[in-house]
Structures are given as structure tokens and as C-alpha cells.
Scaffold this motif. Structure first.
Motif, mmCIF file in Angstrom:
data_model
loop_
_atom_site.group_PDB
_atom_site.id
_atom_site.type_symbol
_atom_site.label_atom_id
_atom_site.label_comp_id
_atom_site.label_asym_id
_atom_site.label_seq_id
_atom_site.Cartn_x
_atom_site.Cartn_y
_atom_site.Cartn_z
ATOM 1 N N SER A 185 0.863 -1.230 -0.094
ATOM 2 C CA SER A 185 0.072 0.066 -0.023
ATOM 3 C C SER A 185 0.868 1.404 -0.021
ATOM 4 O O SER A 185 0.532 2.315 -0.567
ATOM 5 C CB SER A 185 -0.924 -0.047 1.153
ATOM 6 N N ASP A 186 1.884 1.133 0.448
ATOM 7 C CA ASP A 186 3.026 2.304 0.631
ATOM 8 C C ASP A 186 3.756 2.363 -0.619
ATOM 9 O O ASP A 186 4.267 3.491 -0.842
ATOM 10 C CB ASP A 186 4.034 1.987 1.747
ATOM 11 N N ALA A 187 3.851 1.569 -1.357
ATOM 12 C CA ALA A 187 4.849 1.334 -2.666
ATOM 13 C C ALA A 187 4.590 2.777 -3.313
ATOM 14 O O ALA A 187 3.477 3.021 -3.836
ATOM 15 C CB ALA A 187 4.431 0.315 -3.387
ATOM 16 N N PRO A 188 5.679 3.379 -3.760
ATOM 17 C CA PRO A 188 5.428 4.667 -4.651
ATOM 18 C C PRO A 188 5.334 4.211 -6.056
ATOM 19 O O PRO A 188 5.400 3.033 -6.569
ATOM 20 C CB PRO A 188 7.040 4.866 -4.561
ATOM 21 N N GLY A 192 10.044 -0.068 -9.350
ATOM 22 C CA GLY A 192 11.210 -0.685 -8.573
ATOM 23 C C GLY A 192 11.728 -1.626 -9.178
ATOM 24 O O GLY A 192 11.624 -2.112 -10.476
ATOM 25 N N LEU A 193 12.740 -2.289 -8.480
ATOM 26 C CA LEU A 193 13.195 -3.609 -8.946
ATOM 27 C C LEU A 193 12.819 -4.749 -8.431
ATOM 28 O O LEU A 193 12.737 -4.851 -7.123
ATOM 29 C CB LEU A 193 14.781 -3.448 -8.936
ATOM 30 N N SER A 194 12.876 -5.951 -9.102
ATOM 31 C CA SER A 194 12.746 -7.116 -8.331
ATOM 32 C C SER A 194 13.890 -7.883 -8.523
ATOM 33 O O SER A 194 14.496 -8.258 -9.791
ATOM 34 C CB SER A 194 11.568 -7.782 -9.101
ATOM 35 N N LEU A 244 18.085 -22.497 -1.776
ATOM 36 C CA LEU A 244 17.515 -21.508 -1.083
ATOM 37 C C LEU A 244 17.461 -20.141 -2.049
ATOM 38 O O LEU A 244 18.466 -20.106 -2.984
ATOM 39 C CB LEU A 244 18.385 -20.950 -0.045
ATOM 40 N N ALA A 245 16.703 -19.345 -2.242
ATOM 41 C CA ALA A 245 16.256 -18.116 -2.860
ATOM 42 C C ALA A 245 15.827 -17.132 -2.213
ATOM 43 O O ALA A 245 14.935 -17.096 -1.415
ATOM 44 C CB ALA A 245 15.845 -18.481 -4.160
ATOM 45 N N TRP A 246 16.344 -15.711 -2.398
ATOM 46 C CA TRP A 246 15.687 -14.612 -1.862
ATOM 47 C C TRP A 246 15.037 -13.901 -2.958
ATOM 48 O O TRP A 246 15.928 -13.816 -4.008
ATOM 49 C CB TRP A 246 16.465 -13.873 -1.052
ATOM 50 N N THR A 247 14.038 -13.385 -2.782
ATOM 51 C CA THR A 247 13.383 -12.420 -3.749
ATOM 52 C C THR A 247 13.089 -11.158 -3.151
ATOM 53 O O THR A 247 12.555 -11.030 -2.003
ATOM 54 C CB THR A 247 11.976 -13.013 -4.481
ATOM 55 N N LEU A 248 13.697 -10.104 -3.483
ATOM 56 C CA LEU A 248 13.704 -8.922 -2.940
ATOM 57 C C LEU A 248 12.842 -8.057 -3.935
ATOM 58 O O LEU A 248 13.173 -7.657 -5.109
ATOM 59 C CB LEU A 248 15.005 -8.126 -2.511
ATOM 60 N N GLN A 249 11.989 -7.307 -3.339
ATOM 61 C CA GLN A 249 11.120 -6.095 -4.266
ATOM 62 C C GLN A 249 11.858 -4.698 -3.768
ATOM 63 O O GLN A 249 11.773 -4.554 -2.407
ATOM 64 C CB GLN A 249 9.675 -6.054 -4.069
ATOM 65 N N LEU A 250 12.840 -3.851 -4.540
ATOM 66 C CA LEU A 250 13.101 -2.692 -4.107
ATOM 67 C C LEU A 250 11.917 -1.765 -4.539
ATOM 68 O O LEU A 250 11.671 -1.677 -5.610
ATOM 69 C CB LEU A 250 14.405 -2.579 -4.768
ATOM 70 N N LEU A 251 11.357 -1.329 -3.474
ATOM 71 C CA LEU A 251 10.047 -0.488 -3.719
ATOM 72 C C LEU A 251 10.296 0.780 -4.022
ATOM 73 O O LEU A 251 9.433 1.415 -4.963
ATOM 74 C CB LEU A 251 9.409 -0.670 -2.184
ATOM 75 N N ASP A 252 11.302 1.489 -3.435
ATOM 76 C CA ASP A 252 11.392 2.961 -3.873
ATOM 77 C C ASP A 252 12.885 3.118 -4.546
ATOM 78 O O ASP A 252 13.215 4.093 -4.671
ATOM 79 C CB ASP A 252 11.181 3.892 -2.722
ATOM 80 N N GLY A 253 13.350 2.079 -5.246
ATOM 81 C CA GLY A 253 14.864 2.434 -5.664
ATOM 82 C C GLY A 253 14.655 1.793 -7.215
ATOM 83 O O GLY A 253 14.163 0.405 -7.244
ATOM 84 N N ASP A 254 15.257 2.291 -8.195
ATOM 85 C CA ASP A 254 15.220 1.491 -9.249
ATOM 86 C C ASP A 254 16.447 1.586 -10.186
ATOM 87 O O ASP A 254 16.739 1.653 -11.196
ATOM 88 C CB ASP A 254 14.100 2.316 -10.230
ATOM 89 N N ASP A 255 17.621 1.677 -9.193
ATOM 90 C CA ASP A 255 18.912 1.986 -9.863
ATOM 91 C C ASP A 255 19.405 0.610 -10.077
ATOM 92 O O ASP A 255 20.167 -0.171 -9.073
ATOM 93 C CB ASP A 255 19.890 2.661 -8.761
ATOM 94 N N GLU A 256 19.435 0.100 -11.218
ATOM 95 C CA GLU A 256 19.432 -1.307 -11.511
ATOM 96 C C GLU A 256 21.258 -1.594 -11.540
ATOM 97 O O GLU A 256 21.610 -2.633 -10.808
ATOM 98 C CB GLU A 256 19.008 -1.765 -12.954
ATOM 99 N N THR A 277 10.249 -3.570 -12.290
ATOM 100 C CA THR A 277 8.974 -3.813 -12.007
ATOM 101 C C THR A 277 8.211 -2.310 -12.359
ATOM 102 O O THR A 277 8.439 -1.350 -12.023
ATOM 103 C CB THR A 277 8.400 -4.156 -10.551
ATOM 104 N N SER A 278 7.005 -2.604 -13.030
ATOM 105 C CA SER A 278 6.367 -1.389 -13.506
ATOM 106 C C SER A 278 5.563 -0.925 -12.237
ATOM 107 O O SER A 278 4.983 -1.776 -11.644
ATOM 108 C CB SER A 278 5.415 -1.733 -14.811
#
Lengths: 746, 121
Positions: A185-188, A192-194, A244-256, A277-278
């Protein structure tokens, strides 16, 4: 505030000098034992370290040249190139160039790439590589990803899951992971990046810590993080990837790019996908990914897989068929671990600013003076001997001496660096006059005061050039006279009776005395009828305005004569002498004081003034008996010393203290020997003492005073001038030179 | 959190540069002059991360890394290799030998710190 970078820069150049010294030593050893790997390793490291440091200070020319030099050496190291005579000779020249570039960089001079371009071309030619190829090689490419051929046992796996539990707990703490729903809900709206990150087993072998990677990633942006576990399909797969795998959603950063940089070191050691992520699409529910098979998408940089090396020995229960990597382009070569006998452990040293040492030297000088004053006061107080005070004072005096000597030792340096410079001079000089010359050095570890070493460079350079240019014959001439084609210039240093003796000798034809004499006559330096001994003729070389080169060669004809060499040596409190044997060669011998800070002197008085005469200038002292004094004229008196006439001078008169005395019968005279062997007698009133004195320069306050070398403070606090006997007598004998060549018949 | 670093390089200039770069940061620095010396220091300290040069006398970087990985206490200690730009093959060799990452010489202060943070938190 001093700039620390400037300090490091200065220390880099000091280090460069040491590295260059190692380099030349190593190249020299290569001439004797080209197959020795240790030697070439030392040489390589020296150039490599210079290059590394130079890079830090943007000394691009130095880096460029060192790189090419290092490349050639590396080829020798890996046996791709043989260290033959030609290559070693090239290495010498490259070493010289490297020295030049280091010096120019230090002085901040502009460097013209054309200066070293020819050598770079030669290096490339020797190495059999075209420059274009080499440049292509330099092109930075990143790590290639690696396929994994790991064979870790189940125990490691267990280890891993244990760590894994730790991670999650720590991660939660670090990331302060908020519930996914809240974040959504807070996502700008900016998108961002996945990041999907699945480490392979090998990531741990190299000391990587996924926790830190994730934390670094979380520094970039607010993160939503999810751990997933995919059970392995097969045993082999389990060995490769822990699942094992981690999936991170970078919510307010898109510096790939920044996100990829985080994973720079683990490229190839993990599966990594980074996607944009669009803003419209909300992050997919993570749960849906959790049980799915991982999709292997390699990072963009990945191309050809490379095998890794084997880690620790495999547990027995692992199928060995998988153990051997398919192909190893290069086995991780292990250099021998044990230290080679030649390289000793780095000696413990402290680097100290020269100013501080000089201050210490000065203070010790004061201490010596103070001690002398104290001794004198005690003596004058009339205290009996063997009292506590006088024995204590004796010990104090001894300690002071010891301290003084120790302090002087700090300033002493081996002459090695100086000698190494000379080997370069020989190389250059012999090339310029097309002669085959070998420099043999001995006593390189002899130590002298640092300042003396520095000021010796120019005179030595000149003398070495002379030896190559004038001293040695051409190869043809040498062969004709039954010598080997290769001439030898010998440079030696040794301690002898409290002084350092440096000798420069050649095995050439010796000094052509008739020619020297002829030149001296033609230049009006001597009368054509003068009778000169061999030694006196040889010493004519040191006279101002004398040059033996009938045609000025481009090598030694630089307007500097041996007279300049001599005055430079004299200025250091040294003496120079020459001896030559027809057909065998010439020896120049330089005798130098160990230090410039103290000297042994004779304290004398004349016309009520107290003076110090350096002891090394005094051959003997004598009382003038009436029968040895011969008056030749109103201003000229000689004395007869062992059948030789020696001109007599009154020190008081020479210094302008008094008028000549009517008679010198019974007077005390010092027999002073000059560098050319000429002797003169100096009349003084009294000899008071013989002691070490601390030299206090007068140059700064008074400039150069003729006949006066420096001053000192005596025990009673009185200031005394230190006489420059050679200079004083040089002026005095100028008036009566003919006398010095007089020989008594019989 | 202070990170303790062991930096091993035979070049005094490089050691000075590293010292300067980490001076006002939250790092505790140990220095060594070559691999053998590095292992000695390692016996007395347990650094969080090790920086090492490759070309060194007595024991070079590869041998040093081998020895580090052979010790139980430092088997998983992150190791950063100091390398030059043109030496890509060196990086591969270093990683094959067990290095964690690398720092390209000449390095900027922020790059060094970033690399340290990347492997040591």
C-alpha cells in the motif's frame, strides 16, 4: 596541515628508489643466472609495485611504461620468453628508463611519451606481441561466471541450513521487514526492481556472506524480502545449489546498476535476476514463486562458463565422476610457499624525517660541547683526580662519545645506491663511445654519511665517464696490446683508519704523461723547463683549466674538469689522489671522512686567536731549527725537510692577523699535505690540544670565507674557526708555485 | 560496528594508502608485509576481512589465500584481492584460489570501503 596524500606520495618515491635498487640487483643476477625464478620474481615485483603506486597518483606515463616492462618480465617468469643476453640488456635499459620516469614524475616534470615509446616497442617486439594485441588484452573484462563442480558432502549442507536459519532471524532484524501487505500500500508509483538471488554452494567457499549482500541491497531501497526453498531434484543438484532463494522487491529504488554492483563479487556464484517492476503491476505474491522450480537466468555479463577449482577434499561418499572439472584453462598455480633462502624477513625499520635526525645530530653536538665545557670547569676548579666528580665526568665523556657515534651512524647509508647509479653511467658511456666495458664493484655495503653520498654522485659520474672515455682503450687497441676486448672499470669502497676510501680504477693504458706535460706547458700551467715527478705530472690533471681530451667527445667534454671533481671532494673534507701505471691502468683514490658533523682537529693559537686545523691535513709538526730555514727573498722562506724544500707560511700573516716576523727560529710549524701531495709548512704560535670538534657551518651566515671551512665551539665556550688548510695554502702557494717544484740536488 | 581488517601488501605505499583510506572510518586495521607475515598476524587476530596483494615476496597472494582457507578459523573469512586493471586473469585465479572479491588498483577510498562493506557487513 600537511596533506597525507603528499606524504604518501613522498614515501612512494622513497619506496621506488628501493624497488629500483632491487630491480637492478635482480637484473644483474639475471646476467649470471638467467634461469633463477626467484630473481625474475623479484624484478617483476619491483616493477609491479612501482606501477601499482604510480597508478594511485595518476602517473600515467610511469604506469604505461611499467606495464609494458612488467608484461615482458611476466613472460620470462612464465617461461614464454628466455632471458638471453639481449633481453637482459634491454631490461637494463628499461630499468634506466624506469628510473628516469620515476625521477621525472617525482619532480613533476612533463613526460613526453616519445621518450619511452621506442623502448616499449622494443619490449613488445621481444615479447613477440604487437602493441594492438597488447592493448586489446588490457581491455577490462569482468569475471566470467563459473559452472560449479562442487562435491561438498551432506555435512556442509546441514551447516548451511543452520546458517540459513540464522540469516532469516538476522535479516528480519536488519531489514525490519514490514508485512508485505503494508508495503504494497505504501509502494511509490515510480516502480522498482525485483531481485531474485539464489546462491550456489560455491558462494560460501569464497567467504561470501549472503546476509551482507542483502543488507547492501537494502541500503539502496526499502525492501520487501522473501525467502524461498526449493527442494533439490537430485543429489547432484543439491550439491550445486542449496535450493535457497531470496526475492527482494526494491520498492523505492530503481537503480539497476547499483543493484548489480552489490552482486559484483558473486557473479557466477549465484543465480541472479534483476528486473524492473512497472508501477502498475503490484509485486506478484511471493508465495506463488516459492515452490516453483527456479528459472535460471544468468546475469548479462555471463557468457562462457568456467570451471572453478576444487575446494577442500571431497568426502568419500560423493560420486567422484563429478569431481573433475571438465577443463581447467589454468590450474590455480600455487607458488612455492616456503620462503626462499635468499629473501630474508623484512628487517624492522623506522623511517624518520631527515630534519629530525639533523636536529638530533645538532643537539648531540651541543652535548659534546657542553661536556667539554664541564670538564674544563672541573679541571679549573682544581678538584683532585679520582673523586666521584672526575670519574663520573669520565664516564659522561665516554657516554657522550658513544651517543655521538651512534647518532652519526643513523645518517650513514651504504654506498650501494650510488654504485648502482654508476653501473648505469658505465652502460651509457660505453654505448656512447662504442667500447665494451664491464663495471666491477666491491664494498657496496660500506656506509658513509648520507650527504656525502649525495654529493659524491656528480664527481663519481664524471670520473666513471672519464675512465670509460679516456682511461680505457678501444677493443681493437686492447686486443693489439694483448688484453681482453672488454675493459674493466672497478669501483670499490672500504673503511680504512676512520675514513672511507673509494677507488675508481680502469685497466686501460694509464696516463700518457708526456702528453699531459705537453698540454700543461701549452696551457701555461707549468714552465716548460719544470722538472716534475710522475706523481706531479699526474696531479696536473686536477689543475683548473686542464682537459686531456684533445678533441671534445660528446661524453666527457661537458666543461667539467677534474679540478671541479677535486674541489667537490675537498668540500666534503675528502682528498683525491691519482696513480697510474703505463699499460696497466689508472687508479683514482678518494678518501672521505665518515661524517660531516665532527672532525678530529688540532687546536692551535696564532696571534692570540684560537683556531682548529683538521688533523687529516697535518702530516707532522716540527720546531724550526735555525739550520733548516732558508730565506729566498723578502717574502719567501722555505724550510728543508728531509732533503726537500717546503715553502714556509706564517698562518698569522696569511690570515691577516699580523705582519711577518723577522725570524722564525724556534717557531712551531705544521707540515700540511695538500691533495696533490705538495707540502707546505704553516707557522703557528702554540699547539693547545688535539680533539674532536663539532662542525658548525658558517655558509648560511657568512657565505664562503676563503681559508675558513667552518667554526666550532670549544670547551670553554670560545668560538674557534676551523681552517681550510688546502684552500688557504692553495692561495698562498699560488704566489710561489715554482718553489713547490724545487728539488734539492742530491 | 567496527570491522577489523588485515591488509597484506609488500608495498609500503599501498599499505599507506589503505591506512589513509580507512583512517577516519569504522575500521580497525592490521598490516602485514607479505603472506608469511600475514599468517603470523592472523595467528594473533581474527580479522573480519582480509585484503591481500598478489605479488609478494616469501609467500604470494595465492599461497596466502590457500593457507587462510586451510585454517579452520579463517575458512570463511572474506578475502579481497588487490589487483591491477589489466590483470583479469589474476582475478579469476584469485577467486579460484578462494578469494571473495577484488579491489582494482588504484582504488578510490569509497570503492575500498564499499568493497569491504560488501563482504564484511
Amino acid at each position: 596541515m600537511s596533506d597525507p596524500m603528499q606524504e604518501i606520495r613522498a614515501s612512494f618515491f622513497v619506496e621506488c628508489e628501493e624497488l629500483l635498487e632491487n630491480l637492478f640487483d635482480a637484473i644483474q643476477e639475471m646476467t649470471e643466472d638467467p634461469a633463477n625464478k626467484d630473481t625474475i620474481n623479484i624484478a617483476f615485483r619491483a616493477v609491479h609495485s612501482i606501477k601499482g603506486g604510480a597508478g594511485a597518483f595518476q602517473l600515467d606515463d610511469l604506469v604505461a611504461f611499467a606495464h609494458q616492462f612488467e608484461t615482458a618480465m611476466d613472460m620470462v617468469r612464465s617461461d614464454a620468453l628466455e632471458a638471453g643476453d639481449t633481453l637482459v640488456a634491454l631490461f637494463f635499459r628499461c630499468g634506466d628508463m624506469l628510473s628516469d620516469l620515476v625521477r621525472m614524475s617525482r619532480e613533476g616534470e612533463d613526460i613526453d611519451p616519445d621518450l619511452y615509446a621506442p623502448l616499449i616497442a622494443e619490449l613488445a617486439e621481444c615479447a613477440g606481441i604487437s602493441l594492438e594485441e597488447e592493448e586489446a588484452e588490457v581491455d577490462p573484462a569482468d569475471f566470467q561466471p563459473m559452472t560449479l563442480d562442487l562435491d561438498l558432502g551432506a555435512d556442509v549442507d546441514a551447516d548451511f541450513s543452520f546458517e540459513d536459519a540464522d540469516f532469516d532471524a538476522e535479516l528480519a532484524a536488519i531489514l525490519n521487514d514490514p508485512p508485505a501487505a503494508e508495503i504494497a500500500s505504501d509502494a511509490p508509483s515510480g516502480g522498482g526492481l525485483s531481485v531474485h538471488f539464489a546462491p550456489k554452494q560455491s558462494i560460501f567457499e569464497n567467504g561470501n556472506e549472503p546476509l551482507f549482500l542483502l543488507r547492501n541491497l537494502s541500503d539502496l531501497s526499502l525492501c520487501d524480502i522473501q525467502l524461498s526453498f526449493t527442494p533439490s531434484q537430485s543429489f547432484e543438484q543439491a550439491l550445486d545449489a542449496p535450493g535457497l532463494a531470496w526475492t527482494l522487491q526494491l520498492l523505492d529504488g530503481d537503480d539497476e546498476i547499483a543493484a548489480r554492483e552489490v552482486f559484483e563479487f558473486v557473479d557466477g556464484l549465484c543465480e541472479l535476476t534483476i528486473e524492473r517492476t512497472s508501477p502498475q503491476t503490484a509485486p506478484e505474491p511471493m508465495a506463488s514463486e516459492a515452490d516453483t522450480q527456479l528459472i535460471e537466468v544468468e546475469a548479462p555479463k555471463s557468457s562462457t562458463p568456467k570451471p572453478t577449482s576444487l575446494p577442500d577434499p571431497a568426502p568419500e561418499d560423493v560420486p567422484t565422476a563429478e569431481v573433475e572439472p571438465p577443463s581447467k584453462p589454468e590450474p590455480p598455480a600455487k607458488e612455492p610457499k616456503p620462503a626462499s633462502a635468499k629473501q630474508s624477513a623484512p628487517s624492522a625499520t623506522v623511517r624518520v624525517d631527515l630534519d629530525r635526525i639533523d636536529r638530533l645530530v645538532n643537539l648531540v653536538g651541543e652535548l659534546v660541547i657542553n661536556q667539554a665545557m664541564l670538564s674544563q670547569s672541573v679541571l679549573q676548579a682544581g678538584l683532585p683526580k679520582n673523586t666521584n666528580i672526575s670519574t663520573g665526568l669520565d664516564e659522561f665523556m665516554q657516554l657522550t662519545r658513544d651517543i655521538q657515534e651512534s647518532v652519526m651512524m643513523i645518517r650513514a647509508q651504504p654506498v650501494k645506491s650510488l654504485f648502482q647509479r654508476m653501473s648505469r653511467i658505465v652502460r651509457e658511456a660505453s654505448a656512447a663511445v662504442d667500447k665494451k666495458v664491464r663495471l666491477v664493484t666491491d664494498g657496496e655495503n660500506t656506509e658513509i654519511d648520507k650527504t656525502v653520498i649525495e654529493r659524491l654522485a656528480d664527481p663519481l659520474t664524471h670520473m666513471i665517464r672519464n675512465a670509460v672515455d679516456h682511461g680505457l682503450e678501444t677493443s681493437d687497441q686492447r686486443l693489439a696490446s694483448g688484453k681482453s676486448a672488454e675493459g674493466v672499470v672497478r669501483l670499490t669502497a672500504a673503511h680504512r683508519s676512520g675514513r672511507v676510501i673509494i677507488e675508481i680504477s680502469d685497466d686501460g693504458s694509464g696516463i700518457n704523461r708526456p702528453k699531459v706535460r705537453e698540454i700543461a706547458v701549452s696551457k701555461g700551467l707549468i714552465h716548460k723547463d719544470s722538472k716534475l715527478t710522475d706523481s706531479e705530472i699526474e696531479n696536473l690533471l686536477f689543475m683548473p683549466g686542464f682537459s686531456t681530451a684533445t678533441e671534445i667527445s660528446n661524453l666527457s667534454g661537458r666543461g667539467v674538469g677534474m679540478d671541479v671533481v677535486k674541489s667537490a671532494i675537498t668540500a666534503l673534507g675528502g682528498r683525491i689522489s691519482i696513480s697510474s701505471t703505463d699499460g696497466k691502468g689508472t687508479v683514482f683514490s678518494i678518501s672521505l671522512p665518515l661524517t660531516l658533523a665532527v672532525l678530529d682537529g688540532m687546536v692551535i693559537s696564532v696571534a692570540g686567536e684560537t683556531l682548529v686545523v683538521p688533523l687529516n691535513a697535518i702530516a707532522e709538526t716540527l720546531t724550526l731549527q735555525p739550520e733548516i730555514i732558508e730565506r729566498l727573498g723578502p717574502e719567501t722562506t722555505v724550510i728543508s725537510v728531509r732533503d726537500e724544500f717546503v715553502p714556509l707560511f706564517d698562518l698569522g700573516v696569511e690570515l691577516g692577523y699580523r705582519k711577518p716576523k723577522p725570524s722564525y727560529e724556534g717557531a712551531i710549524a705544521l707540515l700540511v699535505v695538500q691533495e696533490d701531495g705538495a707540502r707546505s709548512a704553516l707557522v703557528v704560535d702554540d699547539i693547545e690540544d688535539q680533539r674532536q670538534v663539532v662542525i658548525k657551518g658558517l655558509q648560511d651566515s657568512y657565505g664562503s670565507v676563503p681559508g675558513v671551512a667552518a667554526a666550532t665551539i670549544l670547551g670553554d665556550g670560545q668560538i674557534a674557526l676551523i681552517l681550510d688548510a688546502a684552500d688557504l695554502l692553495g692561495q698562498a702557494t699560488g704566489r710561489s708555485r715554482d718553489l713547490s717544484t724545487l728539488e734539492k740536488a742530491g | 560496528m567496527t570491522i577489523s581488517v588485515l591488509a597484506v601488501d609488500d608495498s609500503r605505499t599501498m599499505r599507506d594508502m589503505i591506512t589513509l583510506a580507512l583512517k577516519n572510518e569504522d575500521f580497525h586495521l592490521h598490516l602485514a608485509e607479505d603472506g608469511v607475515h600475514g599468517l603470523e598476524v592472523l595467528e594473533e587476530t581474527a580479522p573480519d576481512v582480509i585484503i591481500t596483494d598478489i605479488n609478494m615476496p616469501r609467500l604470494d597472494g595465492f599461497g596466502f589465500i590457500d593457507a587462510i582457507r586451510d585454517r579452520a578459523a579463517s575458512r570463511h573469512t572474506p578475502i579481497l584481492v588487490l589487483t591491477t586493471e589489466s590483470a583479469d586473469e589474476l582475478k579469476t585465479r584469485a577467486r579460484n584460489a578462494g578469494a571473495t572479491g577484488w579491489i582494482v588498483k588504484p582504488f578510490a577510498q569509497d570503492k575500498l570501503i564499499r568493497a569491504l562493506r560488501m563482504v564484511a557487513g
